[in-house]
Scaffold this active site. Structure first.
Site, short mmCIF file in Angstrom:
data_model
loop_
_atom_site.label_atom_id
_atom_site.label_comp_id
_atom_site.label_asym_id
_atom_site.label_seq_id
_atom_site.Cartn_x
_atom_site.Cartn_y
_atom_site.Cartn_z
N TYR A 5 6.40 -9.89 7.12
CA TYR A 5 6.43 -8.44 7.30
C TYR A 5 7.06 -8.09 8.64
O TYR A 5 6.87 -8.80 9.63
CB TYR A 5 5.01 -7.86 7.27
CG TYR A 5 4.41 -7.70 5.91
CD1 TYR A 5 4.53 -6.51 5.20
CD2 TYR A 5 3.69 -8.75 5.32
CE1 TYR A 5 3.96 -6.37 3.94
CE2 TYR A 5 3.11 -8.61 4.06
CZ TYR A 5 3.25 -7.41 3.38
OH TYR A 5 2.69 -7.27 2.14
N ASP A 28 0.82 -1.21 0.00
CA ASP A 28 0.00 0.00 0.00
C ASP A 28 0.85 1.26 0.00
O ASP A 28 2.08 1.21 0.19
CB ASP A 28 -0.90 0.03 1.24
CG ASP A 28 -1.94 -1.07 1.23
OD1 ASP A 28 -2.38 -1.46 0.14
OD2 ASP A 28 -2.33 -1.53 2.33
#
EC number: 5.4.99.12
Length: 272
Positions: A110, A52
């Site tokens: 992540y 994003d």
């Protein structure tokens, strides 16, 4: 036709995410423009994970098909010559046509870097999340770890899914959530089969809420079981989120990401 896998680092602070969009400043557009200048022809890329706006990558993987015959390092050196300083190829590897950057990946990882304290630190602006806390106050990291334990295993993660998520199923397998603290810093690692849109940022919002004492540790299990986005905390800021690794079957020998030149240097070195 040759298929090439490429490893990519980028600082996502200045970009409107990965995916190409009309009249938007995206990582994919910059990369494909640079590849075209190097290769002399427009080549489309397929990515492991579409990050994003504001999200970074230390281990993004893409693939492309081309008729060009080039040495692997020629791709790295040549494409990097046309990329902005905040995007860089790290490696290139010839692969067979069975390789697919997205569909062949079986694990993604992540990291999140979070700074806590009474004031912001400008030197890490855009590269770390921030949670304002009064002087002398710290997040309850033990409570955060206790809360995160419920996330391990296969679950329906609908409570942490963005409304615009396009994943076919909300069921994912979380392999690991590791939380480390170092003074004002808190570092988190998430490893899963795959992630839903905004899933890590929504989990971060919940874990920080637990760490601040707004909810007890067992609240997160209730949110998970409820499967409704409205039950969870607000989506946390993207600034500290990094796609660090994508795993593929061993025969492809896709290089592991190296986070040593980042805020995470040494943080998870002793973690399984």
């Amino acid at each position: 036709m040759n298929r090439i896998a490429l490893g990519l680092h980028y600082d996502g602070a200045a970009f409107s995410g990965w995916q190409s969009q009309p009249h938007r400043n995206t990582v994919q557009d910059h990369l494909e423009n640079a590849i075209e200048r190097f290769a002399g022809v427009r080549l489309l890329t397929t990515v492991a994970g579409r990050t994003d706006t504001g999200v970074h990558a230390l281990g993004q993987v893409i693939h492309l098909d081309t008729a060009l015959e080039r040495e692997p390092f020629s791709w790295v050196r040549g494409v990097n010559a046309f990329l902005p300083p905040s995007i860089a190829l790290q490696w290139a590897l010839p692969v067979d046509q069975g390789f697919h950057a997205r569909f062949l990946a079986f694990e993604r990882m992540y990291y999140y870097a979070l700074y806590t304290g009474p004031h912001r630190v400008p030197l890490v602006h855009g590269r770390a999340g921030y949670q304002m806390l009064p002087p002398g106050q710290r997040l309850d990291v033990d409570a955060m770890r206790e809360a995160a334990a419920c996330l391990l295993g296969e679950h329906d993660f609908s409570a942490f899914r963005a409304a615009e998520c396009q994943a076919k199923s909300p069921v994912k397998t979380m392999y690991d959530v590791t939380i480390r603290d170092d003074g004002n810093w808190v570092f988190l690692r998430f490893r899963a089969s795959a992630f839903l849109h905004h899933m890590v940022r929504n989990l971060m919002g919940c874990l920080v809420a637990v760490g601040r004492g707004r909810y007890p540790a067992h609240w997160l299990a209730q949110v998970l079981a409820g499967r409704e986005r409205k039950l969870a905390a607000p989506t946390f800021m993207p600034d500290g989120l990094y796609l660090v690794g994508v795993k593929y079957p061993d025969p492809y020998q896709i290089p592991a990401a190296d986070p040593s030149a980042s805020l995470f240097h040494g943080v998870f070195d002793d973690a399984a």
